[in-house]
Design an enzyme around this catalytic site. Sequence first.
Site, PDB file in Angstrom:
ATOM      1  N   GLU A   1      66.409  23.928  71.655  1.00 43.59           N
ATOM      2  CA  GLU A   1      66.418  24.837  72.811  1.00 43.59           C
ATOM      3  C   GLU A   1      67.843  25.046  73.329  1.00 43.59           C
ATOM      4  O   GLU A   1      68.242  26.162  73.646  1.00 43.59           O
ATOM      5  CB  GLU A   1      65.544  24.272  73.929  1.00 43.59           C
ATOM      6  CG  GLU A   1      64.053  24.331  73.637  1.00 43.59           C
ATOM      7  CD  GLU A   1      63.197  23.617  74.663  1.00 43.59           C
ATOM      8  OE1 GLU A   1      62.025  23.976  74.784  1.00 43.59           O
ATOM      9  OE2 GLU A   1      63.694  22.703  75.355  1.00 43.59           O
TER      10      GLU A   1
ATOM     11  N   GLY B   1      58.832  18.960  76.475  1.00 40.22           N
ATOM     12  CA  GLY B   1      58.089  19.221  75.237  1.00 40.22           C
ATOM     13  C   GLY B   1      58.782  18.670  74.003  1.00 40.22           C
ATOM     14  O   GLY B   1      58.301  18.855  72.880  1.00 40.22           O
TER      15      GLY B   1
ATOM     16  N   THR C   1      59.994  26.776  74.011  1.00 39.85           N
ATOM     17  CA  THR C   1      58.904  25.845  73.675  1.00 39.85           C
ATOM     18  C   THR C   1      58.219  25.384  74.958  1.00 39.85           C
ATOM     19  O   THR C   1      58.875  25.223  75.993  1.00 39.85           O
ATOM     20  CB  THR C   1      59.482  24.648  72.896  1.00 39.85           C
ATOM     21  OG1 THR C   1      60.004  25.137  71.656  1.00 39.85           O
ATOM     22  CG2 THR C   1      58.411  23.602  72.603  1.00 39.85           C
TER      23      THR C   1
ATOM     24  N   GLY D   1      61.058  27.913  79.053  1.00 35.76           N
ATOM     25  CA  GLY D   1      60.596  27.248  80.268  1.00 35.76           C
ATOM     26  C   GLY D   1      61.560  26.142  80.680  1.00 35.76           C
ATOM     27  O   GLY D   1      62.641  25.977  80.109  1.00 35.76           O
ATOM     28  N   ALA D   2      61.156  25.371  81.691  1.00 35.69           N
ATOM     29  CA  ALA D   2      61.949  24.221  82.138  1.00 35.69           C
ATOM     30  C   ALA D   2      61.023  23.261  82.878  1.00 35.69           C
ATOM     31  O   ALA D   2      59.933  23.647  83.314  1.00 35.69           O
ATOM     32  CB  ALA D   2      63.088  24.664  83.051  1.00 35.69           C
TER      33      ALA D   2
ATOM     34  N   LYS E   1      58.088  24.016  89.758  1.00 33.47           N
ATOM     35  CA  LYS E   1      59.238  23.485  89.013  1.00 33.47           C
ATOM     36  C   LYS E   1      60.551  23.594  89.798  1.00 33.47           C
ATOM     37  O   LYS E   1      61.564  23.047  89.369  1.00 33.47           O
ATOM     38  CB  LYS E   1      59.389  24.235  87.687  1.00 33.47           C
ATOM     39  CG  LYS E   1      58.175  24.220  86.764  1.00 33.47           C
ATOM     40  CD  LYS E   1      58.048  22.904  86.061  1.00 33.47           C
ATOM     41  CE  LYS E   1      56.946  22.888  85.000  1.00 33.47           C
ATOM     42  NZ  LYS E   1      57.111  23.837  83.936  1.00 33.47           N
TER      43      LYS E   1
ATOM     44  N   THR F   1      54.740  27.496  79.157  1.00 33.12           N
ATOM     45  CA  THR F   1      55.224  28.739  79.777  1.00 33.12           C
ATOM     46  C   THR F   1      55.812  29.661  78.705  1.00 33.12           C
ATOM     47  O   THR F   1      55.517  30.860  78.667  1.00 33.12           O
ATOM     48  CB  THR F   1      56.285  28.428  80.858  1.00 33.12           C
ATOM     49  OG1 THR F   1      55.849  27.302  81.627  1.00 33.12           O
ATOM     50  CG2 THR F   1      56.493  29.605  81.778  1.00 33.12           C
TER      51      THR F   1
ATOM     52  N   LYS G   1      65.299  20.055  80.986  1.00 38.03           N
ATOM     53  CA  LYS G   1      64.407  20.518  79.931  1.00 38.03           C
ATOM     54  C   LYS G   1      64.166  19.385  78.937  1.00 38.03           C
ATOM     55  O   LYS G   1      64.867  18.392  78.923  1.00 38.03           O
ATOM     56  CB  LYS G   1      65.016  21.720  79.201  1.00 38.03           C
ATOM     57  CG  LYS G   1      64.966  22.996  80.046  1.00 38.03           C
ATOM     58  CD  LYS G   1      65.457  24.235  79.308  1.00 38.03           C
ATOM     59  CE  LYS G   1      64.879  24.459  77.959  1.00 38.03           C
ATOM     60  NZ  LYS G   1      63.408  24.499  77.900  1.00 38.03           N
ATOM     61  N   GLY G   2      63.137  19.588  78.137  1.00 37.14           N
ATOM     62  CA  GLY G   2      62.865  18.600  77.087  1.00 37.14           C
ATOM     63  C   GLY G   2      61.541  17.900  77.233  1.00 37.14           C
ATOM     64  O   GLY G   2      61.206  17.030  76.429  1.00 37.14           O
TER      65      GLY G   2
HETATM   66  C1  5RP Z   1      60.280  21.795  75.971  1.00 40.38           C
HETATM   67  C2  5RP Z   1      60.737  22.248  77.297  1.00 40.38           C
HETATM   68  C3  5RP Z   1      59.774  23.051  78.107  1.00 40.38           C
HETATM   69  O1  5RP Z   1      60.345  24.289  78.359  1.00 40.38           O
HETATM   70  C4  5RP Z   1      59.491  22.327  79.380  1.00 40.38           C
HETATM   71  O2  5RP Z   1      58.994  21.044  79.075  1.00 40.38           O
HETATM   72  C5  5RP Z   1      58.463  23.085  80.240  1.00 40.38           C
HETATM   73  O3  5RP Z   1      57.213  23.024  79.631  1.00 40.38           O
HETATM   74  P1  5RP Z   1      55.967  23.789  80.239  1.00 40.38           P
HETATM   75  O4  5RP Z   1      56.272  25.251  80.200  1.00 40.38           O
HETATM   76  O5  5RP Z   1      54.824  23.407  79.315  1.00 40.38           O
HETATM   77  O6  5RP Z   1      55.748  23.282  81.632  1.00 40.38           O
HETATM   78  O7  5RP Z   1      61.819  21.998  77.735  1.00 40.38           O
HETATM   79  O8  5RP Z   1      61.206  20.947  75.372  1.00 40.38           O
END
Ligand code: 5RP
Length: 223
Positions: free
Chosen positions: A105, A99, A28, A84-85, A123, A31, A96-97
């Site tokens: 996840e 999103g 999610t 992603g992270a 990151k 990325t 993570k989290g």
């Molecule tokens: C969602 C996540 C995402 O992987 C993390 O927030 C990275 O988001 P992005 O790829 O938009 O930078 O952990 O819960």
Amino acid sequence: MGADKEKRVAAARAVGLIEAGMTIGLGTGSTAAHAIRLIGARVREGMALRGVPTSEQSAALARAEGIPLVDLNEVERVHLAIDGADEVDGGKRCIKGGGGALLREKIVACAADRLVVIVDSGKTVECLGAFPLPVEAIPFAREQVRRRIEALGASAALRTDSAGPFITDEGNHILDCRFGRIDDVSGLAAQLSAIPGIVEHGLFIGMADDVIVGRGGTACFME
Ligand code: 5RP
């Protein structure tokens, strides 16, 4: 080179690991969304695979891309998860989290034979903690959980959106916790896991088999 381009090259490198017949954990975030779109292109080229989404958001994108989806309860194996992270340190430990999908996840990551984390170069960190750590708590326990987290030395802010508290796909709330530099990552993870009412926290320790970092126009595996 923009972060979005770096996200895309990292995603493309990860999608290159997919083989026909695999069941893929679909992460999610922005990325992971690049990866889902690239996987969709593979499916449209005729590759047989199926996806286990980690959020309703990713499920909707995957459906739109024509990726066959399957419920985690219906699969024996997830061959590869791509996600992603928000932060990754040199030990491939992640926060993570961001999103709000950390619970599903982590479950899908745990079910997968291989977790590949894909990030842009911004990151990667020496030490986790600049990004506020998301902690998912059941609504009934939220304020108790918040007090206990603050007793550990963090400030904990309830995540909100335009409708009020942000509600996760599992019906829970998120506390974004500022611990500052996290020196003892495993110790903090254990302390959080011991608090009743916390469903899951965003520290992913020993879970990422590979981290692919987009840097400029290329993507490299973290050593
Ligand atoms: C969602 C996540 C995402 O992987 C993390 O927030 C990275 O988001 P992005 O790829 O938009 O930078 O952990 O819960």
